[in-house]
Design an enzyme around this catalytic site. Sequence first.
Site, PDB file in Angstrom:
ATOM      1  N   ARG A  50      17.122  18.033   5.559  1.00  0.00           N
ATOM      2  CA  ARG A  50      17.754  19.282   5.141  1.00  0.00           C
ATOM      3  C   ARG A  50      17.621  20.322   6.254  1.00  0.00           C
ATOM      4  O   ARG A  50      16.523  20.815   6.517  1.00  0.00           O
ATOM      5  CB  ARG A  50      17.095  19.808   3.864  1.00  0.00           C
ATOM      6  N   ASP A  52      18.175  23.978   8.129  1.00  0.00           N
ATOM      7  CA  ASP A  52      18.188  25.377   7.726  1.00  0.00           C
ATOM      8  C   ASP A  52      19.497  26.054   8.107  1.00  0.00           C
ATOM      9  O   ASP A  52      20.315  25.509   8.844  1.00  0.00           O
ATOM     10  CB  ASP A  52      17.035  26.131   8.413  1.00  0.00           C
ATOM     11  N   ARG A 198      11.136  24.278  15.554  1.00  0.00           N
ATOM     12  CA  ARG A 198      11.371  25.643  16.022  1.00  0.00           C
ATOM     13  C   ARG A 198      10.057  26.347  16.370  1.00  0.00           C
ATOM     14  O   ARG A 198      10.004  27.164  17.296  1.00  0.00           O
ATOM     15  CB  ARG A 198      12.151  26.430  14.974  1.00  0.00           C
TER      16      ARG A 198
END
Length: 250
Positions: A50, A52, A198
């Site tokens: 999934r 973002d 990230r």
Amino acid sequence: MPRYKLVIEYDGTPFSGWQRQLNGPSVQQSVEEAVEAFCGHPVRLHCAGRTDAGVHATHQVAHVDIDKEWRTDVVRDATNARLKRIPVAVLSAELVPSDFDARISARRRYYVYRILDRRAQPALDRDRVWHVPVKLDHEAMDRAAKALLGQHDFTTFRAAECQANSPIRTLDRCDVRREGSEIVVYVHARSFLHHQVRSIVGCLKMVGMGRWPENKVGKVLAARDRSQCAALAPSCGLYLAGVDYVDPSA
């Protein structure tokens, strides 16, 4: 009910993420509605990872059950015909066994992060790279990244809202390469924590700017403390670039 494996690419810029949600359009909703339009019944897509809001994919994998068997090229082309106005495309469709699960069956996921480290802002790749207007030392970043290889407690690199049962993950690859005017970070693992890539890139950027010594990345990893992490790299530079599965014929 026949099950299809879809390989999907998308520009995540206009979406609130992969998953259906109330606060905006999602990739999942867009593809589900496109499939429903040609097959004539509600469907549910299940994906390998999934992503973002703002995160892109060159090789997302999802599976969907359809109530009749269609040729795989029809599934691909009929879905794409209804996606022409949005930046999503089904690259391939494949008929798979009913026990195939895009998420659970995955054995490795590949992420790529793109950094444009030049003074001038991007014109053609706006929202597709992280623009850093100073030159980064990619070799120092690459050396620092090696502290993250192997199995570790990645609490420092985990979002506060991460729902994973454990912060333990194993990184198989974490390389930093200069490719033309860009720095590209390659990260491979079986699975990732929410915001893990990230968070890693945000810390490596601090090394590349000379604000952190190379050995600090290993130290913040060992701290297992989210407050020790550098600022999160923006979503625009991140791509889900591949997913591996066990070959059923092996």
